[in-house]
Write a protein that holds these residues in place. Sequence first.
Motif, mmCIF file in Angstrom:
data_model
loop_
_atom_site.group_PDB
_atom_site.id
_atom_site.type_symbol
_atom_site.label_atom_id
_atom_site.label_comp_id
_atom_site.label_asym_id
_atom_site.label_seq_id
_atom_site.Cartn_x
_atom_site.Cartn_y
_atom_site.Cartn_z
ATOM 1 N N ALA A 112 -9.754 1.942 -7.884
ATOM 2 C CA ALA A 112 -9.367 0.668 -7.289
ATOM 3 C C ALA A 112 -8.320 0.925 -6.213
ATOM 4 O O ALA A 112 -7.635 1.938 -6.230
ATOM 5 C CB ALA A 112 -8.812 -0.277 -8.342
ATOM 6 N N VAL A 113 -8.200 -0.017 -5.292
ATOM 7 C CA VAL A 113 -7.178 0.057 -4.254
ATOM 8 C C VAL A 113 -6.373 -1.239 -4.311
ATOM 9 O O VAL A 113 -6.926 -2.335 -4.271
ATOM 10 C CB VAL A 113 -7.808 0.220 -2.845
ATOM 11 N N SER A 114 -5.059 -1.084 -4.436
ATOM 12 C CA SER A 114 -4.155 -2.228 -4.440
ATOM 13 C C SER A 114 -3.078 -1.998 -3.394
ATOM 14 O O SER A 114 -2.703 -0.863 -3.111
ATOM 15 C CB SER A 114 -3.500 -2.408 -5.808
ATOM 16 N N LEU A 115 -2.585 -3.073 -2.834
ATOM 17 C CA LEU A 115 -1.524 -3.022 -1.843
ATOM 18 C C LEU A 115 -0.318 -3.740 -2.441
ATOM 19 O O LEU A 115 -0.449 -4.862 -2.926
ATOM 20 C CB LEU A 115 -1.998 -3.712 -0.565
ATOM 21 N N TYR A 116 0.834 -3.091 -2.433
ATOM 22 C CA TYR A 116 2.062 -3.657 -2.979
ATOM 23 C C TYR A 116 3.039 -3.869 -1.825
ATOM 24 O O TYR A 116 3.286 -2.954 -1.051
ATOM 25 C CB TYR A 116 2.689 -2.696 -3.989
ATOM 26 N N CYS A 117 3.600 -5.076 -1.735
ATOM 27 C CA CYS A 117 4.509 -5.400 -0.632
ATOM 28 C C CYS A 117 5.800 -6.019 -1.163
ATOM 29 O O CYS A 117 5.799 -6.694 -2.192
ATOM 30 C CB CYS A 117 3.850 -6.396 0.322
ATOM 31 N N ASP A 118 6.877 -5.824 -0.426
ATOM 32 C CA ASP A 118 8.156 -6.435 -0.745
ATOM 33 C C ASP A 118 8.035 -7.942 -0.505
ATOM 34 O O ASP A 118 7.787 -8.389 0.617
ATOM 35 C CB ASP A 118 9.232 -5.827 0.149
ATOM 36 N N GLU A 119 8.220 -8.720 -1.553
ATOM 37 C CA GLU A 119 8.053 -10.171 -1.466
ATOM 38 C C GLU A 119 9.018 -10.802 -0.458
ATOM 39 O O GLU A 119 8.719 -11.824 0.137
ATOM 40 C CB GLU A 119 8.262 -10.781 -2.861
ATOM 41 N N LYS A 120 10.149 -10.193 -0.249
ATOM 42 C CA LYS A 120 11.148 -10.759 0.659
ATOM 43 C C LYS A 120 11.172 -10.039 2.006
ATOM 44 O O LYS A 120 12.155 -10.101 2.742
ATOM 45 C CB LYS A 120 12.512 -10.725 -0.004
#
Length: 139
Positions: A112-120
């Motif tokens: 699987a491929v997921s992208l994680y980003c800083d919410e702020k």
Amino acid sequence: MAAIVDAAAPPPEGEYVYILVPGDPAKPMIELTHRTNTTLEDDDLREVLKARFAKDALSEQQLDAYCENLKAQIHAKSPTTEVKDSQLMAIATNVNVDTFAMTVPTRDAPEAVSLYCDEKGVAKNLPINDRACGLASAL
């Protein structure tokens, strides 16, 4: 804005590789290893990433602007709702990670491929991560 891309199937021992994609295109992408097998239901990588994103905290000016914006949004939806400054600060100083599943595992393709980003990231005035956006649009 830095993005983390999780694009590897976990090997049998449970470790897997993920890639840090810095928002600054001049900085290289970095391959990192996570010791635990993360799943969609139990994503402990989020906790690791919260600590990484917390290093780039909001400045006092950004914190004030974030709280004022949040208060305006709450009052726009519910004008009579009382909002305490302590509540706004608790929300503003909380570190969170947005997760976007680019692909999901299946029986035939367990990767699987997921992208994680800083919410702020927007509140921190971080630039759009063109490399992460390009990857997301390519999937």
